[in-house]
Design an enzyme around this catalytic site. Structure first.
Site, PDB file in Angstrom:
ATOM      1  N   HIS A  97      -9.221  30.241 -74.159  1.00  0.00           N
ATOM      2  CA  HIS A  97     -10.690  30.289 -74.165  1.00  0.00           C
ATOM      3  C   HIS A  97     -11.230  28.999 -73.555  1.00  0.00           C
ATOM      4  O   HIS A  97     -10.646  27.927 -73.708  1.00  0.00           O
ATOM      5  CB  HIS A  97     -11.238  30.460 -75.586  1.00  0.00           C
ATOM      6  CG  HIS A  97     -12.713  30.706 -75.589  1.00  0.00           C
ATOM      7  ND1 HIS A  97     -13.622  29.677 -75.605  1.00  0.00           N
ATOM      8  CD2 HIS A  97     -13.428  31.851 -75.523  1.00  0.00           C
ATOM      9  CE1 HIS A  97     -14.848  30.197 -75.561  1.00  0.00           C
ATOM     10  NE2 HIS A  97     -14.756  31.514 -75.513  1.00  0.00           N
ATOM     11  N   GLU A 169     -14.379  34.773 -68.070  1.00  0.00           N
ATOM     12  CA  GLU A 169     -15.550  34.148 -68.680  1.00  0.00           C
ATOM     13  C   GLU A 169     -15.883  32.878 -67.904  1.00  0.00           C
ATOM     14  O   GLU A 169     -15.287  31.818 -68.159  1.00  0.00           O
ATOM     15  CB  GLU A 169     -15.257  33.781 -70.134  1.00  0.00           C
ATOM     16  CG  GLU A 169     -14.854  34.954 -70.998  1.00  0.00           C
ATOM     17  CD  GLU A 169     -15.077  34.694 -72.489  1.00  0.00           C
ATOM     18  OE1 GLU A 169     -15.953  35.345 -73.048  1.00  0.00           O
ATOM     19  OE2 GLU A 169     -14.408  33.832 -73.057  1.00  0.00           O
TER      20      GLU A 169
HETATM   21  P1  13P Z   1     -21.479  33.955 -75.511  1.00  0.00           P
HETATM   22  O1  13P Z   1     -21.573  35.458 -75.434  1.00  0.00           O
HETATM   23  O2  13P Z   1     -22.163  33.406 -76.727  1.00  0.00           O
HETATM   24  O3  13P Z   1     -21.941  33.305 -74.237  1.00  0.00           O
HETATM   25  O4  13P Z   1     -19.932  33.585 -75.702  1.00  0.00           O
HETATM   26  C1  13P Z   1     -18.972  34.267 -74.957  1.00  0.00           C
HETATM   27  C2  13P Z   1     -17.614  33.835 -75.365  1.00  0.00           C
HETATM   28  O5  13P Z   1     -17.280  32.675 -75.319  1.00  0.00           O
HETATM   29  C3  13P Z   1     -16.685  34.872 -75.832  1.00  0.00           C
HETATM   30  O6  13P Z   1     -15.400  34.344 -75.933  1.00  0.00           O
END
Ligand code: 13P
Length: 259
Positions: A97, A169
């Site tokens: 992450h 992400e």
């Molecule tokens: P947000 O949806 O709060 O931006 O976070 C996404 C996330 O880090 C999921 O792992």
């Protein structure tokens, strides 16, 4: 992909009680949704995993851990091992992450060890990848994603491909300071991820769900889930209230023609 994936990473927000309440509500609210067309997975904090595993029916909610050490046991103070997660009946763990990489300084090589350890312990590894705002500014997003995939998944054999999932992400889109990514940009990056996975695993790459995460909310969920290379949504803030997450999932499934 026949199935859509909806996941939430609870980060470091909910106590044991809050986690159990949230999961119980999510299970009740989403029970009628046919699980052959979707998977709902949630990653609570370590302290809540035991109670969470006792509180939910895995047929409705798959639980996982937010992190894991690659070793089974040893002198790794503060870490949690695959055996400890398996002891709770868990079979899903996240690696890489953005907060692990950028707040705690984890490297691609460490994420790779976690991925390999997870699959060798019969678990599914959810590898998160994403470029920073700076990478994007210098137009090296594709290179960064390829590097994270190639190192993060190094040594994963064909037989274990079904135990891999990826979440894209972008670091600049995550959290309270994040800005949602434009769907066209997300599709471009997902297509690049797909190409890289095909280079690594050939046809088997099609078995790897690739989710999008980063400021997913009720306003953008539909335009993201309907992108051709997006297999699911990985949600933070917009998921932590059960009614909201339930609505977001239903909206997205409807938009994707799965409701
Ligand atoms: P947000 O949806 O709060 O931006 O976070 C996404 C996330 O880090 C999921 O792992």
């Amino acid at each position: 992909m026949d199935k859509l994936y909806f996941g939430s990473n609870l980060k470091m927000y909910k106590t044991v009680r809050e986690t159990v309440d949230f999961l119980t509500q999510m299970e009740a609210l989403t029970k009628d949704i046919d699980r052959s067309g979707m998977e709902l997975f949630i990653l609570p904090s370590f302290t809540a995993l035991d109670a969470a595993a006792k509180a939910v029916d895995p047929a409705y909610i798959r639980l996982g851990a937010q992190n894991m050490c690659w070793e089974e046991q040893g002198q790794f103070t503060g870490e949690i091992s695959p055996l400890m997660l398996r002891e709770l009946g868990l079979d899903l763990v996240m690696a890489g992450h953005s907060e692990r990489r950028h707040v705690f300084g984890e490297t691609d090589m460490e994420e790779n060890r976690k991925v390999l350890s997870a699959v060798s312990h019969g678990m599914t590894a959810l590898l998160c990848i994403g470029e920073t705002a700076e990478d994007k500014r210098f137009s090296v997003s594709r290179e960064v994603l390829r590097r994270q995939l190639k190192i993060g998944l190094f040594g994963v054999v064909q037989e274990d491909v079904s135990r891999i999932r990826v979440a894209y992400e972008p670091v600049w889109s995550i959290g309270t300071q994040g800005t949602p990514a434009e769907p066209a940009y997300v599709e471009e990056m997902h297509a690049e991820i797909q190409r890289c996975l095909e280079e690594l695993f050939g046809e088997m790459a099609g078995e790897i769900p690739v989710l999008y995460g980063g400021s997913v909310n009720p306003q953008n969920a539909e335009s993201l889930i309907t992108l051709p290379s997006v297999d699911g949504l990985y949600v933070g803030r917009a998921a932590w209230q059960a009614e909201n997450f339930n609505l977001l999932i239903r909206q997205a499934m409807q938009a994707a023609g799965k409701a």
